[in-house]
Design a protein around this motif. Sequence first.
Motif, short mmCIF file in Angstrom:
data_model
loop_
_atom_site.label_atom_id
_atom_site.label_comp_id
_atom_site.label_asym_id
_atom_site.label_seq_id
_atom_site.Cartn_x
_atom_site.Cartn_y
_atom_site.Cartn_z
N ASN A 38 -36.80 -88.43 -27.83
CA ASN A 38 -35.94 -89.08 -26.93
C ASN A 38 -36.02 -90.40 -27.34
O ASN A 38 -34.83 -91.11 -27.51
N MET A 39 -37.17 -91.09 -27.91
CA MET A 39 -37.27 -92.55 -28.29
C MET A 39 -36.55 -92.54 -29.60
O MET A 39 -35.71 -93.72 -29.89
N ILE A 40 -36.58 -91.61 -30.52
CA ILE A 40 -35.67 -91.59 -31.63
C ILE A 40 -34.21 -91.51 -31.57
O ILE A 40 -33.39 -92.41 -32.00
N ASP A 41 -33.83 -90.65 -30.62
CA ASP A 41 -32.55 -90.43 -30.22
C ASP A 41 -31.78 -91.64 -29.52
O ASP A 41 -30.74 -92.06 -29.93
N GLU A 42 -32.54 -92.33 -28.77
CA GLU A 42 -31.85 -93.68 -28.14
C GLU A 42 -32.04 -94.67 -29.28
O GLU A 42 -31.12 -95.49 -29.15
N TRP A 43 -32.74 -94.82 -29.95
CA TRP A 43 -32.82 -95.67 -31.22
C TRP A 43 -31.46 -95.57 -32.08
O TRP A 43 -30.76 -96.28 -32.40
N ILE A 57 -36.43 -91.82 -41.41
CA ILE A 57 -36.72 -90.61 -42.31
C ILE A 57 -36.59 -89.39 -41.40
O ILE A 57 -36.17 -88.20 -41.72
N ILE A 58 -37.36 -89.53 -40.26
CA ILE A 58 -37.67 -88.27 -39.42
C ILE A 58 -36.17 -88.12 -39.03
O ILE A 58 -35.82 -86.54 -38.93
N TYR A 59 -35.31 -88.88 -38.51
CA TYR A 59 -33.74 -88.58 -37.95
C TYR A 59 -33.22 -87.82 -39.10
O TYR A 59 -32.45 -86.76 -38.88
N ARG A 60 -33.19 -88.49 -40.31
CA ARG A 60 -32.30 -87.80 -41.50
C ARG A 60 -32.95 -86.40 -41.74
O ARG A 60 -32.19 -85.69 -42.13
N GLU A 61 -34.29 -86.18 -41.76
CA GLU A 61 -34.91 -85.03 -41.99
C GLU A 61 -34.23 -83.91 -40.98
O GLU A 61 -33.92 -83.01 -41.21
N TRP A 62 -34.50 -84.21 -39.62
CA TRP A 62 -33.76 -83.29 -38.59
C TRP A 62 -32.42 -83.09 -38.76
O TRP A 62 -31.77 -81.86 -38.41
N TYR A 63 -31.79 -84.22 -38.94
CA TYR A 63 -30.23 -83.99 -38.96
C TYR A 63 -29.66 -83.11 -39.95
O TYR A 63 -28.96 -82.22 -39.94
N ALA A 64 -30.44 -83.16 -41.13
CA ALA A 64 -30.18 -82.22 -42.35
C ALA A 64 -30.54 -80.80 -41.95
O ALA A 64 -29.87 -79.94 -42.17
N GLN A 65 -31.73 -80.63 -41.26
CA GLN A 65 -32.05 -79.19 -40.83
C GLN A 65 -31.12 -78.71 -39.82
O GLN A 65 -30.68 -77.52 -40.02
N ASP A 66 -30.85 -79.63 -38.91
CA ASP A 66 -29.82 -78.95 -37.91
C ASP A 66 -28.36 -78.82 -38.62
O ASP A 66 -27.72 -77.60 -38.26
N ALA A 67 -27.83 -79.48 -39.45
CA ALA A 67 -26.78 -79.23 -40.10
C ALA A 67 -26.76 -77.85 -40.86
O ALA A 67 -25.67 -77.36 -40.98
N ALA A 68 -27.78 -77.83 -41.45
CA ALA A 68 -27.89 -76.53 -42.41
C ALA A 68 -27.99 -75.50 -41.48
O ALA A 68 -27.36 -74.10 -41.91
N ALA A 69 -28.63 -75.42 -40.45
CA ALA A 69 -28.75 -74.25 -39.55
C ALA A 69 -27.27 -74.01 -39.00
O ALA A 69 -27.04 -72.90 -38.83
N GLU A 70 -26.59 -75.17 -38.57
CA GLU A 70 -25.33 -75.03 -38.20
C GLU A 70 -24.34 -74.30 -39.22
O GLU A 70 -23.42 -73.24 -39.11
N ALA A 71 -24.27 -74.57 -40.33
CA ALA A 71 -23.74 -74.28 -41.61
C ALA A 71 -23.76 -72.82 -41.75
O ALA A 71 -23.18 -71.79 -42.09
N ASN A 72 -25.29 -72.38 -41.47
CA ASN A 72 -25.63 -70.87 -41.82
C ASN A 72 -24.86 -69.99 -40.68
O ASN A 72 -24.75 -69.03 -40.94
N ASP A 73 -25.13 -70.56 -39.57
CA ASP A 73 -24.57 -69.87 -38.32
C ASP A 73 -23.01 -69.60 -38.54
O ASP A 73 -22.49 -68.55 -38.38
N ASN A 74 -22.34 -70.71 -38.94
CA ASN A 74 -20.92 -70.52 -39.40
C ASN A 74 -20.72 -69.76 -40.50
O ASN A 74 -19.82 -68.83 -40.22
N ASN A 75 -21.27 -69.67 -41.55
CA ASN A 75 -21.36 -68.59 -42.54
C ASN A 75 -21.48 -67.15 -42.16
O ASN A 75 -20.70 -66.50 -42.47
N ASP A 76 -22.38 -67.12 -41.26
CA ASP A 76 -22.79 -65.81 -40.87
C ASP A 76 -21.61 -65.21 -39.79
O ASP A 76 -21.16 -64.02 -39.95
N TYR A 77 -20.91 -66.01 -39.08
CA TYR A 77 -19.79 -65.94 -38.14
C TYR A 77 -18.58 -65.42 -39.03
O TYR A 77 -17.96 -64.40 -38.89
N PHE A 78 -18.59 -66.45 -39.93
CA PHE A 78 -17.26 -65.73 -41.10
C PHE A 78 -17.54 -64.41 -41.75
O PHE A 78 -16.57 -63.59 -41.75
N ARG A 79 -18.67 -64.15 -42.02
CA ARG A 79 -18.97 -63.10 -42.80
C ARG A 79 -18.77 -61.74 -41.88
O ARG A 79 -18.27 -60.85 -42.36
#
Length: 83
Positions: A38-43, A57-79
């Motif tokens: 929450n502190m990082i999100d507020e920042w 660094i932490i925010y960018r790491e998590w953002y990349a992980q979340d974006a990759a997970a969302e892309a995988n979900d979208n790819n699975d849905y498309f397939r």
Amino acid sequence: MTLSNEPWCYVTGKRIVDGDDARFTHEFDAWVSTAGQNMIDEWVDRGMKTDNPEWEIIYREWYAQDAAAEANDNNDYFRRNHK
């Protein structure tokens, strides 16, 4: 003196209790509690106006992980729906 098996939050410096939805940062090989997240999100929401390279660094790491997970979900849905 007894050492606890509970991990420490990298951001707050406090122990993380069971049931906390802590998240791991591979960049720092550490856990971040919900309060720390929450502190990082507020920042970030305030525009990252203070210099905090570790949180960035932490925010960018998590953002990349979340974006990759969302892309995988979208790819699975498309397939599934475009055979």
